[in-house]
Design a protein around this motif. Structure first.
Motif, PDB file in Angstrom:
ATOM      1  N   VAL A   1      26.521  90.791  48.849  1.00  0.00           N
ATOM      2  CA  VAL A   1      26.647  91.463  47.417  1.00  0.00           C
ATOM      3  C   VAL A   1      27.603  90.845  46.582  1.00  0.00           C
ATOM      4  O   VAL A   1      26.955  90.790  45.213  1.00  0.00           O
ATOM      5  CB  VAL A   1      27.412  92.842  47.818  1.00  0.00           C
ATOM      6  CG1 VAL A   1      27.540  93.667  46.454  1.00  0.00           C
ATOM      7  CG2 VAL A   1      26.059  93.664  48.461  1.00  0.00           C
ATOM      8  N   ASP A   2      28.689  90.049  46.977  1.00  0.00           N
ATOM      9  CA  ASP A   2      29.633  89.668  46.098  1.00  0.00           C
ATOM     10  C   ASP A   2      28.796  88.070  45.492  1.00  0.00           C
ATOM     11  O   ASP A   2      29.127  87.977  44.312  1.00  0.00           O
ATOM     12  CB  ASP A   2      30.948  89.175  46.722  1.00  0.00           C
ATOM     13  CG  ASP A   2      31.785  90.404  46.918  1.00  0.00           C
ATOM     14  OD1 ASP A   2      31.431  91.508  46.417  1.00  0.00           O
ATOM     15  OD2 ASP A   2      32.803  90.361  47.612  1.00  0.00           O
ATOM     16  N   GLU A   3      28.260  87.469  46.391  1.00  0.00           N
ATOM     17  CA  GLU A   3      27.608  86.316  45.931  1.00  0.00           C
ATOM     18  C   GLU A   3      26.506  86.472  45.184  1.00  0.00           C
ATOM     19  O   GLU A   3      26.152  85.810  43.929  1.00  0.00           O
ATOM     20  CB  GLU A   3      27.110  85.446  47.188  1.00  0.00           C
ATOM     21  CG  GLU A   3      28.273  84.876  47.953  1.00  0.00           C
ATOM     22  CD  GLU A   3      29.135  83.687  47.089  1.00  0.00           C
ATOM     23  OE1 GLU A   3      28.460  83.054  46.219  1.00  0.00           O
ATOM     24  OE2 GLU A   3      30.134  83.692  47.359  1.00  0.00           O
ATOM     25  N   ALA A   4      25.749  87.519  45.311  1.00  0.00           N
ATOM     26  CA  ALA A   4      24.820  87.615  44.320  1.00  0.00           C
ATOM     27  C   ALA A   4      25.027  88.352  42.892  1.00  0.00           C
ATOM     28  O   ALA A   4      24.467  88.142  42.057  1.00  0.00           O
ATOM     29  CB  ALA A   4      23.963  89.085  45.095  1.00  0.00           C
ATOM     30  N   ILE A   5      26.243  88.947  43.146  1.00  0.00           N
ATOM     31  CA  ILE A   5      26.649  89.516  41.666  1.00  0.00           C
ATOM     32  C   ILE A   5      27.323  88.358  40.636  1.00  0.00           C
ATOM     33  O   ILE A   5      26.955  88.414  39.797  1.00  0.00           O
ATOM     34  CB  ILE A   5      27.811  90.411  42.002  1.00  0.00           C
ATOM     35  CG1 ILE A   5      27.306  91.798  42.389  1.00  0.00           C
ATOM     36  CG2 ILE A   5      28.750  90.504  40.468  1.00  0.00           C
ATOM     37  CD1 ILE A   5      28.399  92.810  43.003  1.00  0.00           C
ATOM     38  N   GLU A   6      27.777  87.100  41.522  1.00  0.00           N
ATOM     39  CA  GLU A   6      28.403  86.137  41.093  1.00  0.00           C
ATOM     40  C   GLU A   6      27.096  85.113  40.384  1.00  0.00           C
ATOM     41  O   GLU A   6      27.237  84.668  39.226  1.00  0.00           O
ATOM     42  CB  GLU A   6      29.087  85.198  42.069  1.00  0.00           C
ATOM     43  CG  GLU A   6      29.790  84.104  41.428  1.00  0.00           C
ATOM     44  CD  GLU A   6      30.754  84.411  40.644  1.00  0.00           C
ATOM     45  OE1 GLU A   6      31.380  83.542  39.710  1.00  0.00           O
ATOM     46  OE2 GLU A   6      31.573  85.376  40.584  1.00  0.00           O
ATOM     47  N   ALA A   7      25.917  85.252  41.180  1.00  0.00           N
ATOM     48  CA  ALA A   7      24.727  84.770  40.527  1.00  0.00           C
ATOM     49  C   ALA A   7      24.322  85.223  39.400  1.00  0.00           C
ATOM     50  O   ALA A   7      23.742  84.681  38.329  1.00  0.00           O
ATOM     51  CB  ALA A   7      23.663  84.657  41.778  1.00  0.00           C
ATOM     52  N   ARG A   8      24.279  86.619  39.127  1.00  0.00           N
ATOM     53  CA  ARG A   8      23.955  87.343  38.025  1.00  0.00           C
ATOM     54  C   ARG A   8      24.987  86.766  36.883  1.00  0.00           C
ATOM     55  O   ARG A   8      24.349  86.612  35.789  1.00  0.00           O
ATOM     56  CB  ARG A   8      24.173  88.763  38.485  1.00  0.00           C
ATOM     57  CG  ARG A   8      23.841  89.750  37.145  1.00  0.00           C
ATOM     58  CD  ARG A   8      23.774  91.245  37.509  1.00  0.00           C
ATOM     59  NE  ARG A   8      25.093  91.540  37.512  1.00  0.00           N
ATOM     60  CZ  ARG A   8      25.583  92.700  38.132  1.00  0.00           C
ATOM     61  NH1 ARG A   8      24.902  93.337  39.041  1.00  0.00           N
ATOM     62  NH2 ARG A   8      27.167  92.771  38.094  1.00  0.00           N
ATOM     63  N   LYS A   9      26.077  86.810  37.113  1.00  0.00           N
ATOM     64  CA  LYS A   9      27.144  86.488  35.914  1.00  0.00           C
ATOM     65  C   LYS A   9      26.945  85.144  35.632  1.00  0.00           C
ATOM     66  O   LYS A   9      26.867  84.784  34.465  1.00  0.00           O
ATOM     67  CB  LYS A   9      28.483  86.611  36.483  1.00  0.00           C
ATOM     68  CG  LYS A   9      29.083  87.797  36.702  1.00  0.00           C
ATOM     69  CD  LYS A   9      30.418  87.984  37.552  1.00  0.00           C
ATOM     70  CE  LYS A   9      30.874  89.114  37.743  1.00  0.00           C
ATOM     71  NZ  LYS A   9      32.440  89.278  38.533  1.00  0.00           N
ATOM     72  N   ASN A  10      26.389  84.149  36.360  1.00  0.00           N
ATOM     73  CA  ASN A  10      26.211  82.829  35.959  1.00  0.00           C
ATOM     74  C   ASN A  10      24.749  82.566  35.811  1.00  0.00           C
ATOM     75  O   ASN A  10      24.205  81.260  35.554  1.00  0.00           O
ATOM     76  CB  ASN A  10      26.625  81.802  37.085  1.00  0.00           C
ATOM     77  CG  ASN A  10      28.237  81.830  37.343  1.00  0.00           C
ATOM     78  OD1 ASN A  10      29.126  82.214  36.372  1.00  0.00           O
ATOM     79  ND2 ASN A  10      28.747  81.908  38.548  1.00  0.00           N
ATOM     80  N   ASN A  11      23.915  83.646  36.092  1.00  0.00           N
ATOM     81  CA  ASN A  11      22.334  83.384  35.857  1.00  0.00           C
ATOM     82  C   ASN A  11      21.889  82.249  36.707  1.00  0.00           C
ATOM     83  O   ASN A  11      21.140  81.477  36.035  1.00  0.00           O
ATOM     84  CB  ASN A  11      21.960  83.228  34.397  1.00  0.00           C
ATOM     85  CG  ASN A  11      20.432  83.627  33.972  1.00  0.00           C
ATOM     86  OD1 ASN A  11      20.035  84.300  34.832  1.00  0.00           O
ATOM     87  ND2 ASN A  11      19.750  82.591  33.138  1.00  0.00           N
ATOM     88  N   GLU A  12      22.296  82.145  38.019  1.00  0.00           N
ATOM     89  CA  GLU A  12      21.764  81.305  38.937  1.00  0.00           C
ATOM     90  C   GLU A  12      20.601  81.715  39.978  1.00  0.00           C
ATOM     91  O   GLU A  12      21.032  82.827  40.382  1.00  0.00           O
ATOM     92  CB  GLU A  12      22.846  80.751  39.718  1.00  0.00           C
ATOM     93  CG  GLU A  12      24.022  79.891  38.773  1.00  0.00           C
ATOM     94  CD  GLU A  12      25.162  79.352  39.767  1.00  0.00           C
ATOM     95  OE1 GLU A  12      25.629  78.591  39.555  1.00  0.00           O
ATOM     96  OE2 GLU A  12      25.848  80.430  40.226  1.00  0.00           O
ATOM     97  N   ARG A  13      19.612  81.258  40.158  1.00  0.00           N
ATOM     98  CA  ARG A  13      18.626  81.401  40.964  1.00  0.00           C
ATOM     99  C   ARG A  13      18.733  80.957  42.185  1.00  0.00           C
ATOM    100  O   ARG A  13      17.866  80.332  42.717  1.00  0.00           O
ATOM    101  CB  ARG A  13      17.074  81.198  40.386  1.00  0.00           C
ATOM    102  CG  ARG A  13      16.768  81.632  39.033  1.00  0.00           C
ATOM    103  CD  ARG A  13      15.517  81.365  38.459  1.00  0.00           C
ATOM    104  NE  ARG A  13      14.436  81.865  39.412  1.00  0.00           N
ATOM    105  CZ  ARG A  13      14.120  82.877  39.357  1.00  0.00           C
ATOM    106  NH1 ARG A  13      14.327  84.123  38.669  1.00  0.00           N
ATOM    107  NH2 ARG A  13      13.033  83.136  40.209  1.00  0.00           N
TER     108      ARG A  13
END
Length: 425
Positions: free
Chosen positions: A384-396
């Motif tokens: 969950v934490d890594e997915a939220i971080e990916a959202r913040k950085n717009n990383e696929r």
């Protein structure tokens, strides 16, 4: 259409030759009046002992064991957690390897079957082990019954009381199950004399199982920490690599929970050895803070000091973990190979508390419908934490985690968590 036996590997993978530096060898304590290393020859099946000390990169899985793997549902499924992705509004793609799909509900059966097979090949009729949350004990009980052997399980007392259904399943498989510490062993009696209400620990149960096996000339099956266990568990990671290849995906982040290190090692080591994946995150409990407060030193895997000293991250063999909601994480140390990879910076670590993992479990349950074991919920929190971080950085990014077991036999623990976290307990 790819057949199941084409996804199931024909060899176990051993990370020892691919470590960044030599693994410090096990050793006897100075001035010891008996050799712990020699003692291993008396308690472990011969082939299990040989595999424990091998430096071969690949070891052929016996066809009989592969057949048993197929019969219990290997290869286990790899699912994409699309609803979780949507809930988190993340551009990351999330996959999970579902080890809860096995009959015993966790990854533990992957090493129980070969160890029981090697014991039976040697003419052994009775095996002994310990268990914390009950997943390992359940796996040993089933594997022993598969090969018409008897089994005795020393179950950590707090889990024995918290999880009566786990105990019942072991008994249905034909196992004798005892709450550790017990009066059956000298070490157990010593602990009970000091504290009759002792909650038990995995280290204590391990010592009792070893003593009981020695006394009765049975064989001891080991559930985590030692190299041979992580070797057998490598079927998880190898299957996952093949399944991702079939989907045309490359993993960026691989995540798993850590008690002793067996499911995490089995899941990530084939990726590390094949240089697949960019980050590897080991997740443990904040209530058992071995990564943050443990020392990297030689220590005993068991509380009585019957096994050889190994160099690992440890809170000390005498550390008694609090009776937390995730019995499988109540262990004082970390597998030597995982400890080394952590110290070398190849594996990252996280520690989460009860509230954090409960929130993550709830999100996963509501979106994916699977109740994870509380241990596995630690991995979900990091996802969950890594997915939220990916959202913040717009990383696929592609995030893959090992859901090491289901939590359908942990509902009493979830109930107690709800009461505590809602202020009613």
């Amino acid at each position: 259409m790819v057949k199941e036996d084409e996804i199931l590997p024909k060899y176990w993978y051993n990370i020892i030759p691919d470590l960044p530096k030599p693994l410090p060898p096990p050793r006897d304590p100075q001035g010891a009046y008996f050799s712990r290393i020699d003692l291993l020859r008396s308690i472990l099946p011969k082939e299990v002992l040989r595999q424990q000390f091998t430096i071969e990169r690949y070891i052929k899985i016996p066809e009989e064991v592969r057949d048993r793997y197929l019969s219990i549902g290997r290869p286990t499924p790899l699912f994409r957690a699309k609803r979780l992705e949507e809930y988190l509004k993340t551009p990351a793609r999330i996959y999970f390897k579902y080890e809860g799909a096995t009959p015993t509900g966790s990854h533990k059966i992957n090493t129980a079957i070969p160890q029981a097979y090697f014991a039976k090949e040697e003419g052994i009729e009775h095996v002994v082990t310990e268990t914390g949350a009950g997943q390992w004990g359940t796996a040993v009980a089933l594997a022993a019954s598969m090969y018409n052997m008897k089994s005795t399980i020393f179950m950590v007392k707090v889990s024995y009381e918290q999880k009566p259904m786990r105990r019942s399943i072991m008994q249905l498989y034909g196992a004798n199950v005892y709450a550790s510490p017990t009066n059956l062993t000298e070490y157990g009696r010593k602990i009970l004399e000091t504290n009759p209400q002792h909650p038990g620990s995995l280290g204590i149960a391990m010592s009792e199982a070893i003593e009981y096996a020695l006394k009765n000339e049975f064989r001891y099956l080991v559930g985590s920490v030692l190299d041979v266990v992580l070797l057998h568990q490598s079927v998880i990671g190898q299957e996952t690599i093949t399944q991702l290849d079939l989907l045309g995906e490359d993993a960026d982040i691989l995540i798993g929970c850590v008690g002793g290190g067996s499911n995490f090692g089995g899941f990530t080591y084939p990726f590390i050895g094949n240089k697949k994946g960019k980050r590897y995150i080991a997740v443990s409990s904040a209530e058992i803070p071995k990564f943050s407060k443990g020392e990297y030193k030689y220590d005993f895997p068991d509380s009585a000091g019957l096994l050889p000293l190994v160099k690992m991250i440890t809170l000390g063999k005498d550390y008694v973990p609090p009776p937390i909601y995730a019995g499988g994480l109540r262990y004082h140390g970390v597998a030597p190979t995982l400890s080394l990879l952590t110290k070398e910076g190849i594996v990252e670590w996280r520690e989460y508390n009860e509230r954090e993992i409960f929130e993550a479990a709830k999100i996963f349950i509501e979106n994916q419908g699977i109740v994870p074991a509380p241990e596995s919920a630690h991995a979900i929190r990091a996802v969950v934490d890594e997915a939220i971080e990916a959202r913040k950085n717009n990383e696929r990014k592609v995030i893959v985690f090992n859901l090491s077991g289901h939590g359908l036999l942990d509902l009493s623990n979830y109930e107690s968590m709800m009461k505590r976290l809602n202020g009613n307990g």
